[in-house]
Design an enzyme around this catalytic site. Structure first.
Site, mmCIF file in Angstrom:
data_model
loop_
_atom_site.group_PDB
_atom_site.id
_atom_site.type_symbol
_atom_site.label_atom_id
_atom_site.label_comp_id
_atom_site.label_asym_id
_atom_site.label_seq_id
_atom_site.Cartn_x
_atom_site.Cartn_y
_atom_site.Cartn_z
ATOM 1 N N ASP A 1 9.522 -18.937 -2.938
ATOM 2 C CA ASP A 1 8.389 -19.809 -3.261
ATOM 3 C C ASP A 1 8.598 -21.070 -2.440
ATOM 4 O O ASP A 1 9.541 -21.830 -2.673
ATOM 5 C CB ASP A 1 8.378 -20.130 -4.763
ATOM 6 C CG ASP A 1 7.186 -21.016 -5.137
ATOM 7 O OD1 ASP A 1 6.610 -21.676 -4.244
ATOM 8 O OD2 ASP A 1 6.845 -21.047 -6.331
ATOM 9 N N ALA B 1 -8.836 -30.954 2.292
ATOM 10 C CA ALA B 1 -7.386 -31.039 2.067
ATOM 11 C C ALA B 1 -6.668 -30.000 2.928
ATOM 12 O O ALA B 1 -5.583 -30.244 3.462
ATOM 13 C CB ALA B 1 -7.085 -30.801 0.591
ATOM 14 N N TYR B 2 -7.298 -28.836 3.053
ATOM 15 C CA TYR B 2 -6.701 -27.764 3.872
ATOM 16 C C TYR B 2 -6.566 -28.233 5.322
ATOM 17 O O TYR B 2 -5.519 -28.074 5.950
ATOM 18 C CB TYR B 2 -7.597 -26.524 3.773
ATOM 19 C CG TYR B 2 -7.147 -25.344 4.586
ATOM 20 C CD1 TYR B 2 -6.111 -24.525 4.143
ATOM 21 C CD2 TYR B 2 -7.771 -25.021 5.795
ATOM 22 C CE1 TYR B 2 -5.708 -23.420 4.891
ATOM 23 C CE2 TYR B 2 -7.374 -23.928 6.542
ATOM 24 C CZ TYR B 2 -6.339 -23.131 6.082
ATOM 25 O OH TYR B 2 -5.943 -22.037 6.830
#
Ligand SMILES: NC(=O)c1ccc[n+]([C@@H]2O[C@H](COP(=O)([O-])OP(=O)(O)OC[C@H]3O[C@@H](n4cnc5c(N)ncnc54)[C@H](OP(=O)(O)O)[C@@H]3O)[C@@H](O)[C@H]2O)c1
Length: 261
Positions: A52, A180-181
Site C-alpha cells: 500500500d 487534484a489529479y
C-alpha cells in the site's frame, strides 16, 4: 496497467533473459488473483507481494523483503494511482488530500525507500498523465515546479500548499487548476526531474528515470470508452523499463517519444 498491478521489479542478469517480475497490490486477494491469472497465461517469472503506497510500514516491509531476498532491483515502475470521478461526492479538499497522498506522496515514499536498492543500469518508470502539464498552472507555479534548483523538500512544501489552498477553497485564486489529479501528476513530473538530477550526482552507473503518460486506457480508471487496451497502455512504460544505456533521463514520454511537460 496490468489489472491490479502497481509496479514491477525485474531481476535481470542479461537484458530480456533472466528476470523476475513482482506484481504489487494493496489488496492481497485481488493481487494474488491477478498474479495467478498471469501465471495461468504462461508468465512463470511472476511473483506477488503486498504494497500500500500510502502506508510507510507497508513500504518498509517491501524494502526489507527485496533487500533480504535479492539484495537490489533493476526496474521500478511507480504505477499506483487514484482519480476521483466526476460523480464523486467527496469535497475538493478531500480529493486534494487523498490524491496527493497516493499519487505524489506514495510515489515519493516508495522511491525514497527503493531507489537506494537500484543496481547499475536500473530503470525507473513513473506513470504520470498529460493532465499533469505545467501549462495548467499560473506562471509563478510553473517557475517553481520547473526550477532546476527544486529540492524534494521544496516540492513537498509546494504540494502541501496546494492541499492547504484546496482546504480553504482558495486554490484557483492561488494559481492552481481545479484538478487534484492533475496537480498530483505535476508533482510526480517535478519529482522525476529531481530524481534524475540526484541519480546523476550519486555516481551510480547508467540509472535512468523517466515519467510517461500511458494514454487513455481501458482500465478501471479509464473506463470502457478509452482508446487503448491495457496492453497498448503498457507499451510506453515497458519501453521505458527496458531503455538502453545513454537514453534520455528525467523526461516526459508519450507513445515512446519525449514530449513537452
Ligand atoms: N487509465 C488511463 O486512461 C490513464 C491515463 C493517464 C494516466 N494513467 C495513470 O496510469 C496509472 C495506472 O492507472 P490505471 O488506469 O491502471 O488505473 P486503475 O485501473 O484505477 O489502477 C490503479 C491501480 O492503483 C492501485 N492503487 C491505488 N491506490 C493504491 C495504494 N494506496 N497502494 C497501492 N496501490 C494503489 C489500485 O489498486 P486497487 O485496485 O486496490 O484500487 C489500482 O490497481 C495511474 O498512475 C494513472 O494515474 C491512467
Amino acid at each position: 496497467m496490468l489489472r491490479n498491478d502497481q509496479m514491477y521489479m525485474m531481476r535481470q542478469t542479461v537484458w530480456h533473459v533472466d528476470y523476475l517480475v513482482y506484481v504489487l497490490a494493496r489488496d492481497q486477494e485481488r493481487g494474488e488473483k491477478a498474479y495467478q491469472e498471469m501465471q495461468q497465461q504462461g508468465c512463470s517469472n511472476i511473483r506477488f507481494h503486498a504494497l500500500d503506497v500510502s502506508d510507510t510500514s507497508s513500504i518498509d516491509k517491501l524494502k526489507t523483503f527485496i533487500e533480504t531476498k535479492y539484495g537490489g532491483l533493476d526496474v521500478l515502475v511507480n504505477n499506483a494511482g487514484i482519480m476521483f470521478g466526476q460523480s464523486s461526492n467527496a469535497s475538493f479538499a478531500e480529493q486534494a488530500r487523498e490524491t496527493v497522498k497516493v499519487n505524489f506522496t506514495g510515489t515519493l515514499n516508495v522511491s525514497q525507500s527503493l531507489l537506494p536498492l537500484l543496481r547499475p543500469h536500473a530503470r525507473v518508470v513513473n506513470v504520470g498523465s498529460q493532465l499533469g502539464k505545467l501549462k495548467n498552472l499560473s506562471l509563478d507555479l510553473q517557475a517553481k515546479f520547473s526550477s532546476d534548483d527544486l529540492t524534494v523538500e521544496d516540492l513537498v512544501s509546494i504540494m502541501n500548499q496546494f492541499v492547504s489552498a484546496a482546504e480553504t477553497g482558495s486554490h484557483t485564486s492561488s494559481g492552481w487548476p481545479n484538478s487534484a489529479y492533475g496537480v498530483s501528476k505535476v508533482g510526480m513530473m517535478a519529482l522525476t526531474r529531481i530524481q534524475s538530477r540526484e541519480l546523476a550526482k550519486s555516481g551510480k552507473e547508467d540509472i535512468v528515470v523517466n515519467l510517461c503518460c500511458p494514454g487513455w486506457v481501458q482500465s478501471d480508471m479509464g473506463g470502457a470508452k478509452a482508446h487503448l487496451s491495457v496492453d497498448e497502455g503498457a507499451d510506453t512504460p515497458v519501453f521505458l523499463a527496458l531503455l538502453p544505456p545513454g537514453s534520455p533521463c528525467g523526461q516526459f514520454f508519450f507513445k515512446r517519444e519525449v514530449i513537452q511537460w
